[in-house]
Design a protein around this motif. Structure first.
Motif, mmCIF file in Angstrom:
data_model
loop_
_atom_site.group_PDB
_atom_site.id
_atom_site.type_symbol
_atom_site.label_atom_id
_atom_site.label_comp_id
_atom_site.label_asym_id
_atom_site.label_seq_id
_atom_site.Cartn_x
_atom_site.Cartn_y
_atom_site.Cartn_z
ATOM 1 N N PRO A 73 7.206 -1.965 0.416
ATOM 2 C CA PRO A 73 7.498 -0.743 1.156
ATOM 3 C C PRO A 73 6.316 0.214 1.148
ATOM 4 O O PRO A 73 5.454 0.161 0.275
ATOM 5 N N THR A 74 6.320 1.114 2.100
ATOM 6 C CA THR A 74 5.240 2.081 2.232
ATOM 7 C C THR A 74 5.045 2.900 0.963
ATOM 8 O O THR A 74 3.923 3.259 0.610
ATOM 9 N N SER A 75 6.135 3.209 0.260
ATOM 10 C CA SER A 75 6.025 4.006 -0.965
ATOM 11 C C SER A 75 5.147 3.316 -2.000
ATOM 12 O O SER A 75 4.390 3.962 -2.725
ATOM 13 N N TRP A 76 5.217 1.992 -2.061
ATOM 14 C CA TRP A 76 4.362 1.243 -2.985
ATOM 15 C C TRP A 76 2.907 1.339 -2.551
ATOM 16 O O TRP A 76 2.010 1.482 -3.384
ATOM 17 N N ASN A 77 2.660 1.253 -1.243
ATOM 18 C CA ASN A 77 1.295 1.389 -0.748
ATOM 19 C C ASN A 77 0.739 2.767 -1.067
ATOM 20 O O ASN A 77 -0.423 2.924 -1.451
ATOM 21 N N THR A 78 1.575 3.796 -0.912
ATOM 22 C CA THR A 78 1.148 5.163 -1.204
ATOM 23 C C THR A 78 0.818 5.313 -2.688
ATOM 24 O O THR A 78 -0.210 5.906 -3.056
ATOM 25 N N ALA A 79 1.677 4.748 -3.523
ATOM 26 C CA ALA A 79 1.435 4.820 -4.967
ATOM 27 C C ALA A 79 0.146 4.099 -5.331
ATOM 28 O O ALA A 79 -0.652 4.594 -6.147
ATOM 29 N N GLY A 80 -0.084 2.934 -4.720
ATOM 30 C CA GLY A 80 -1.311 2.190 -4.981
ATOM 31 C C GLY A 80 -2.535 2.967 -4.544
ATOM 32 O O GLY A 80 -3.570 2.962 -5.222
ATOM 33 N N SER A 81 -2.427 3.649 -3.404
ATOM 34 C CA SER A 81 -3.544 4.432 -2.884
ATOM 35 C C SER A 81 -3.886 5.581 -3.818
ATOM 36 O O SER A 81 -5.046 5.818 -4.154
ATOM 37 N N ILE A 82 -2.857 6.307 -4.257
ATOM 38 C CA ILE A 82 -3.076 7.453 -5.145
ATOM 39 C C ILE A 82 -3.642 7.000 -6.480
ATOM 40 O O ILE A 82 -4.599 7.585 -7.008
ATOM 41 N N ALA A 83 -3.059 5.931 -7.033
ATOM 42 C CA ALA A 83 -3.530 5.418 -8.325
ATOM 43 C C ALA A 83 -4.984 4.976 -8.232
ATOM 44 O O ALA A 83 -5.798 5.257 -9.128
ATOM 45 N N GLY A 84 -5.325 4.309 -7.145
ATOM 46 C CA GLY A 84 -6.698 3.845 -6.971
ATOM 47 C C GLY A 84 -7.681 4.997 -6.888
ATOM 48 O O GLY A 84 -8.739 4.976 -7.534
ATOM 49 N N ALA A 85 -7.352 6.018 -6.095
ATOM 50 C CA ALA A 85 -8.249 7.155 -5.923
ATOM 51 C C ALA A 85 -8.425 7.933 -7.223
ATOM 52 O O ALA A 85 -9.543 8.306 -7.592
ATOM 53 N N VAL A 86 -7.316 8.167 -7.929
ATOM 54 C CA VAL A 86 -7.378 8.938 -9.179
ATOM 55 C C VAL A 86 -8.150 8.182 -10.250
ATOM 56 O O VAL A 86 -9.021 8.743 -10.933
ATOM 57 N N LEU A 87 -7.840 6.902 -10.414
ATOM 58 C CA LEU A 87 -8.550 6.101 -11.419
ATOM 59 C C LEU A 87 -10.031 5.996 -11.066
ATOM 60 O O LEU A 87 -10.906 6.134 -11.938
ATOM 61 N N GLY A 88 -10.321 5.761 -9.789
ATOM 62 C CA GLY A 88 -11.714 5.671 -9.368
ATOM 63 C C GLY A 88 -12.466 6.964 -9.619
ATOM 64 O O GLY A 88 -13.615 6.956 -10.072
ATOM 65 N N LEU A 89 -11.823 8.092 -9.330
ATOM 66 C CA LEU A 89 -12.450 9.392 -9.557
ATOM 67 C C LEU A 89 -12.791 9.577 -11.030
ATOM 68 O O LEU A 89 -13.898 10.023 -11.381
ATOM 69 N N ALA A 90 -11.843 9.222 -11.899
ATOM 70 C CA ALA A 90 -12.076 9.357 -13.339
ATOM 71 C C ALA A 90 -13.225 8.458 -13.800
ATOM 72 O O ALA A 90 -14.087 8.883 -14.586
ATOM 73 N N VAL A 91 -13.255 7.232 -13.299
ATOM 74 C CA VAL A 91 -14.330 6.303 -13.658
ATOM 75 C C VAL A 91 -15.668 6.817 -13.150
ATOM 76 O O VAL A 91 -16.681 6.805 -13.862
ATOM 77 N N GLY A 92 -15.689 7.289 -11.898
ATOM 78 C CA GLY A 92 -16.930 7.787 -11.318
ATOM 79 C C GLY A 92 -17.488 8.982 -12.066
ATOM 80 O O GLY A 92 -18.697 9.062 -12.333
ATOM 81 N N VAL A 93 -16.611 9.932 -12.425
ATOM 82 C CA VAL A 93 -17.051 11.106 -13.189
ATOM 83 C C VAL A 93 -17.619 10.668 -14.539
ATOM 84 O O VAL A 93 -18.688 11.144 -14.966
ATOM 85 N N SER A 94 -16.941 9.751 -15.210
ATOM 86 C CA SER A 94 -17.401 9.270 -16.527
ATOM 87 C C SER A 94 -18.761 8.582 -16.432
ATOM 88 O O SER A 94 -19.659 8.834 -17.252
ATOM 89 N N LEU A 95 -18.912 7.737 -15.426
ATOM 90 C CA LEU A 95 -20.185 7.023 -15.264
ATOM 91 C C LEU A 95 -21.317 7.985 -14.955
ATOM 92 O O LEU A 95 -22.438 7.845 -15.477
ATOM 93 N N ALA A 96 -21.058 8.956 -14.087
ATOM 94 C CA ALA A 96 -22.102 9.903 -13.718
ATOM 95 C C ALA A 96 -22.503 10.781 -14.899
ATOM 96 O O ALA A 96 -23.693 11.069 -15.087
ATOM 97 N N ILE A 97 -21.522 11.192 -15.699
ATOM 98 C CA ILE A 97 -21.846 11.981 -16.894
ATOM 99 C C ILE A 97 -22.726 11.156 -17.832
ATOM 100 O O ILE A 97 -23.704 11.650 -18.399
#
Length: 285
Positions: free
Chosen positions: A4-28
């Motif tokens: 269902p679309t709700s799963w896709n939305t959850a996957g999208s949000i989780a991916g963006a948030v996790l990626g953001l955290a990883v990117g900030v950590s790597l850049a620091i």
């Protein structure tokens, strides 16, 4: 069968948030390493980190249905990583406020409604000139441009291979489009915010060889560099050319969504398949 679309939305949000955290950590980590070991080492660490954290998601996304939960997660994860790194690096090199703004502009590419908006694409493309993660690709493009200009001036346009027919600024994505010049491929290619077009390829014989279609596809790569970073573009190059994926390559299908010529496979990020580009020969090189 898709979830269902709700799963896709959850996957999208989780991916963006996790990626953001990883990117900030790597850049620091890259900034800390740069201050301890020198600027060159810091740049090297940032590039290495970007390559390392992008390769597996890119390969996996290439083999996954882009509409499935995993496909949605992987695409947003790569965008999130680039957004996090732009936030930190621009915050250090420019100012913290600019860093936050550039990070937010990058991250908004993870939202379908924004990525599909021509107004947002204009902002993203122009902002890419200020994004540290885009500087390497654009700097290489600028070097190619200078070589082509020098060659064209030196031979006074007497050698057709080095002749530059025109240089155009595409205001829709903030990209310089160079038609001709000493450095160009068999078709066209993009380096950050600079696009190189082979005039001989634009013969209007098919929908994909019109000037409009070629430039729209290449500026789709311009947007991809801004949203995903340089590592994404490098793996796109490898998969498309060295591994023989051609137009089936993941990065190529994302770029093609900016043109949407009939019959071409896309990952509908910059445009929907229903919004087919008018590939008629209305613009010529």
């Amino acid at each position: 069968m898709q979830r269902p679309t709700s799963w896709n939305t959850a996957g999208s949000i989780a991916g963006a948030v996790l990626g953001l955290a990883v990117g900030v950590s790597l850049a620091i980590g890259a900034v800390v390493g740069g201050r301890a070991l020198g600027t060159a080492a810091g740049i090297g660490l940032a590039v290495a980190a970007s390559l390392a954290v992008t390769v597996i998601p890119y390969v996996a996304a290439s083999r996954t249905d882009h509409a499935a939960v995993l496909g949605q997660f992987l695409r947003r994860f790569m965008i999130g990583v680039n957004a996090g790194m732009n936030t930190v690096l621009a915050g250090v090199v420019l100012t913290p406020v600019i860093g936050v703004i550039l990070g937010l502009v990058t991250l908004l590419a993870a939202v379908d409604a924004m990525a599909l908006s021509p107004r947002y694409q204009r902002v993203l493309g122009w902002a890419s000139w200020l994004m540290p993660m885009s500087w390497g690709a654009t700097a290489l493009g600028a070097a190619f441009c200078l070589v082509s200009l020098a060659a064209a001036g030196a031979i006074l346009h007497r050698w057709s291979r080095a002749r530059i027919l025109r240089i155009v600024l595409d205001p829709t994505v903030g990209a310089l489009v160079i038609h001709g010049g000493l450095i160009h491929g068999p078709t066209a290619f993009d380096m950050g915010n600079i696009v190189f077009v082979n005039p001989g390829y634009i013969d209007e014989s098919s929908p994909d060889t019109t000037c409009h279609a070629v430039v729209a596809h290449e500026t789709g790569h311009t947007l991809a560099v801004a949203a995903f970073g340089p590592a994404f573009g490098l793996f796109d190059l490898i998969y498309e050319n060295l591994l023989g994926a051609g137009a089936r390559d993941y990065g190529e299908r994302i770029a093609e969504s900016h043109a949407n010529c009939p019959g071409r496979s896309t990952v509908p990020m910059w445009g929907l398949p229903e919004s087919v580009l008018d590939c008629s020969p209305s613009l010529r090189a």
